[in-house]
Design an enzyme around this catalytic site. Structure first.
Site, PDB file in Angstrom:
ATOM      1  CB  SER A 114      10.767 -85.715 -55.279  1.00 60.44           C
ATOM      2  OG  SER A 114      11.778 -86.425 -55.950  1.00 60.44           O
TER       3      SER A 114
ATOM      4  CD  GLU B 159      18.602 -96.147 -53.587  1.00 57.55           C
ATOM      5  OE1 GLU B 159      17.585 -96.752 -53.995  1.00 57.55           O
ATOM      6  OE2 GLU B 159      18.639 -94.918 -53.406  1.00 57.55           O
TER       7      GLU B 159
END
Length: 261
Positions: free
Chosen positions: A114, A22
């Site tokens: 999460s 990323e």
């Protein structure tokens, strides 16, 4: 996190054979451009300076392409997987009109669990406020899903995370067909190629999971996370759950028979 992947850069066509880590800078740049163009005052200032929308579009496209093409080894087919790029899907489509987009959709309850449990830094998500995080997810996915559907099935493919985990070969074949890619059994055993053909960044929050073989450990890890009070607010805080076909009447839903998006 909901992830957006887009395949294809420059005004000619490229799709994906290389997807590095990323970048973080690409969604930031797209947000800056959006901020510049979001208000009439700034728009007028830019236009008076000769910085039109077309200029910004071409400049942003050049920036994005250079980052993607040069932050790893060159390949004829390239991919970007910065999740928050999908907040700017119409603009990306304008920049790269022959690109293909894959929108990964996951149960928002699992996503928020999460983010909070791992303290993933996502703009708009306050780890201390669970309901607010659900609302933030709902707002984000509502726009992404709407934009994806508006582009049409030949351009943007919504993929359900749970289906990918439970029926990986069928779903991966659907994805490769959409992208015009040939099938390889290696897609089912990605963990064998981590560190050689697949690069992962040690500081990315998803690395600890991505390096493992396909597994369903994360599908139900959120089940005991939410209080009864939060569960009772689920339909009002995150109505997109029902829109996307997730069962909000139970904290132990079955994902096995869910339909395609």
């Amino acid at each position: 996190m909901v992830t957006g992947h887009f395949y294809g850069f420059s005004r000619t066509v490229f799709a994906s054979h290389f997807s590095g880590e990323e970048t973080r800078v690409i969604p930031n740049l797209l947000q800056i451009v959006h901020n510049w163009e979001s208000g009439p005052y700034h728009q007028k200032l830019l236009e008076n300076a000769g910085v039109t929308h077309d200029v910004l579009r071409d400049a942003a496209g050049a920036f994005v392409f250079e980052v993607i093409a040069k932050h790893g080894d060159w390949a004829p087919r390239l991919c970007n997987k910065d999740p928050l790029t999908f907040e700017h899907l119409p603009f990306l489509r304008e920049i790269f009109p022959r690109a293909r987009f894959v929108l990964m959709i996951r149960d928002g309850r699992a996503i928020v669990h999460s983010i909070i449990s791992r303290k993933v830094p996502v703009v708009g998500f306050d780890w201390r406020k669970t309901v607010d995080c659900l609302k933030a997810w709902n707002k984000m996915i509502e726009k992404m899903y709407k934009d994806c559907k508006c582009l049409g099935p030949d351009v943007c493919l919504p993929v359900r995370y749970e289906t990918l985990i439970l029926r990986p070969e069928g779903e991966l074949r659907r994805i490769t067909a959409f992208l015009g890619e040939s099938w390889s059994d290696n897609l089912l055993y990605h963990e064998k190629f981590v560190g050689s053909e697949i690069r992962l960044h040690p500081l990315e929050f998803s690395t600890s999971q991505v390096k493992k073989a396909l597994n369903d450990d994360a599908l139900h890890s959120w089940r005991i996370f939410y209080s009864d009070d939060v569960l009772s607010q689920m339909d009002t805080a995150a109505p997109m759950l029902r829109t996307l076909g997730y069962n909000t009447t139970t904290s132990d839903p079955s994902y096995k028979s869910m339909s395609e998006l």
